[in-house]
Design a protein around this motif. Structure first.
Motif, mmCIF file in Angstrom:
data_model
loop_
_atom_site.group_PDB
_atom_site.id
_atom_site.type_symbol
_atom_site.label_atom_id
_atom_site.label_comp_id
_atom_site.label_asym_id
_atom_site.label_seq_id
_atom_site.Cartn_x
_atom_site.Cartn_y
_atom_site.Cartn_z
ATOM 1 N N GLY A 53 0.834 -1.202 0.000
ATOM 2 C CA GLY A 53 0.000 0.000 0.000
ATOM 3 C C GLY A 53 0.862 1.241 0.000
ATOM 4 N N THR A 54 0.197 2.388 0.019
ATOM 5 C CA THR A 54 0.923 3.655 0.051
ATOM 6 C C THR A 54 1.464 3.906 1.451
ATOM 7 O OG1 THR A 54 -0.988 4.982 0.693
ATOM 8 C CG2 THR A 54 -0.662 4.623 -1.685
ATOM 9 N N VAL A 55 2.362 4.851 1.564
ATOM 10 C CA VAL A 55 2.910 5.206 2.874
ATOM 11 C C VAL A 55 1.779 5.646 3.801
ATOM 12 C CG1 VAL A 55 4.388 6.839 4.097
ATOM 13 C CG2 VAL A 55 5.181 5.806 1.971
ATOM 14 N N GLU A 56 0.841 6.426 3.276
ATOM 15 C CA GLU A 56 -0.274 6.906 4.101
ATOM 16 C C GLU A 56 -1.146 5.744 4.572
ATOM 17 O OE1 GLU A 56 0.426 8.178 1.013
ATOM 18 O OE2 GLU A 56 1.422 9.985 1.731
ATOM 19 N N GLU A 57 -1.417 4.778 3.682
ATOM 20 C CA GLU A 57 -2.216 3.611 4.065
ATOM 21 C C GLU A 57 -1.512 2.784 5.139
ATOM 22 O OE1 GLU A 57 -4.491 2.723 -0.176
ATOM 23 O OE2 GLU A 57 -2.498 1.878 0.187
ATOM 24 N N LEU A 58 -0.227 2.569 4.974
ATOM 25 C CA LEU A 58 0.527 1.782 5.951
ATOM 26 C C LEU A 58 0.604 2.503 7.295
ATOM 27 C CD1 LEU A 58 3.398 0.481 3.661
ATOM 28 C CD2 LEU A 58 1.433 -0.798 4.511
ATOM 29 N N ARG A 59 0.794 3.821 7.257
ATOM 30 C CA ARG A 59 0.843 4.606 8.490
ATOM 31 C C ARG A 59 -0.497 4.531 9.222
ATOM 32 N NH1 ARG A 59 2.987 9.407 6.571
ATOM 33 N NH2 ARG A 59 5.058 8.568 6.941
ATOM 34 N N SER A 60 -1.597 4.614 8.485
ATOM 35 C CA SER A 60 -2.931 4.525 9.072
ATOM 36 C C SER A 60 -3.161 3.147 9.684
ATOM 37 C CB SER A 60 -3.984 4.817 8.003
ATOM 38 O OG SER A 60 -5.282 4.639 8.510
ATOM 39 N N MET A 61 -2.760 2.097 8.971
ATOM 40 C CA MET A 61 -2.919 0.734 9.496
ATOM 41 C C MET A 61 -2.091 0.531 10.760
ATOM 42 S SD MET A 61 -3.220 -1.477 5.913
ATOM 43 C CE MET A 61 -1.722 -2.273 6.220
ATOM 44 N N LYS A 62 -0.888 1.079 10.785
ATOM 45 C CA LYS A 62 -0.031 0.965 11.967
ATOM 46 C C LYS A 62 -0.684 1.666 13.154
ATOM 47 C CE LYS A 62 4.570 2.078 13.679
ATOM 48 N NZ LYS A 62 5.847 2.719 13.399
ATOM 49 N N CYS A 63 -1.267 2.832 12.923
ATOM 50 C CA CYS A 63 -1.947 3.587 13.974
ATOM 51 C C CYS A 63 -3.146 2.803 14.503
ATOM 52 C CB CYS A 63 -2.373 4.946 13.439
ATOM 53 S SG CYS A 63 -3.177 5.994 14.652
ATOM 54 N N GLU A 64 -3.955 2.242 13.599
ATOM 55 C CA GLU A 64 -5.124 1.463 14.007
ATOM 56 C C GLU A 64 -4.716 0.218 14.783
ATOM 57 O OE1 GLU A 64 -8.385 2.229 13.777
ATOM 58 O OE2 GLU A 64 -7.675 4.157 13.055
ATOM 59 N N LEU A 65 -3.665 -0.451 14.353
ATOM 60 C CA LEU A 65 -3.174 -1.633 15.052
ATOM 61 C C LEU A 65 -2.703 -1.275 16.445
ATOM 62 C CD1 LEU A 65 -2.572 -4.656 14.968
ATOM 63 C CD2 LEU A 65 -0.355 -4.097 13.960
ATOM 64 N N SER A 66 -2.023 -0.142 16.556
ATOM 65 C CA SER A 66 -1.546 0.326 17.853
ATOM 66 C C SER A 66 -2.717 0.570 18.801
ATOM 67 C CB SER A 66 -0.720 1.593 17.685
ATOM 68 O OG SER A 66 -0.280 2.062 18.925
ATOM 69 N N LYS A 67 -3.799 1.163 18.269
ATOM 70 C CA LYS A 67 -4.994 1.416 19.079
ATOM 71 C C LYS A 67 -5.618 0.110 19.546
ATOM 72 C CE LYS A 67 -6.250 5.776 16.866
ATOM 73 N NZ LYS A 67 -7.224 6.422 15.976
ATOM 74 N N LEU A 68 -5.677 -0.882 18.660
ATOM 75 C CA LEU A 68 -6.250 -2.177 19.013
ATOM 76 C C LEU A 68 -5.421 -2.891 20.090
ATOM 77 C CD1 LEU A 68 -7.237 -3.573 15.504
ATOM 78 C CD2 LEU A 68 -8.783 -2.804 17.316
ATOM 79 N N LYS A 69 -4.101 -2.677 20.049
ATOM 80 C CA LYS A 69 -3.234 -3.288 21.057
ATOM 81 C C LYS A 69 -3.197 -2.494 22.350
ATOM 82 C CE LYS A 69 -0.010 -5.670 18.003
ATOM 83 N NZ LYS A 69 1.396 -5.767 17.597
ATOM 84 N N GLY A 70 -3.882 -1.339 22.384
ATOM 85 C CA GLY A 70 -3.915 -0.520 23.597
ATOM 86 C C GLY A 70 -2.786 0.464 23.690
ATOM 87 N N GLY A 71 -2.097 0.715 22.591
ATOM 88 C CA GLY A 71 -1.011 1.694 22.579
ATOM 89 C C GLY A 71 -1.531 3.085 22.302
ATOM 90 N N ASN A 72 -0.627 4.027 22.134
ATOM 91 C CA ASN A 72 -0.996 5.422 21.854
ATOM 92 C C ASN A 72 -1.204 5.650 20.397
ATOM 93 O OD1 ASN A 72 -0.906 5.991 24.544
ATOM 94 N ND2 ASN A 72 1.243 6.606 24.477
#
Length: 72
Positions: A53-72
């Protein structure tokens, strides 16, 4: 092994990167039907990331994954 290095630019919001000329294993130039191309591990890794995916898509997925794991 990380292939890129962050550029030490201060006061800029967008990061830029550089790729050191380490060995031919990482980078070599070749012509294909009159078009110059970069080959080697750097091209392979970049292509694999772009297939995800694009850098923006990957960054968004990383952010969402972090939220699901309880991170910031």
């Amino acid at each position: 092994m990380r292939l890129t290095r962050s550029n030490p630019i201060f006061g800029v919001n967008n990061k830029t990167y550089r790729i050191p000329f380490a060995t031919e294993e990482l980078f070599r130039e070749q012509s294909f039907i009159g078009e110059r191309a970069i080959l080697g591990k750097i091209a392979d890794v970049l292509g694999a990331y772009e297939d995800l995916g694009t850098v923006e898509e990957l960054r968004s997925m990383k952010c969402e994954l972090s939220k699901l794991k309880g991170g910031n």
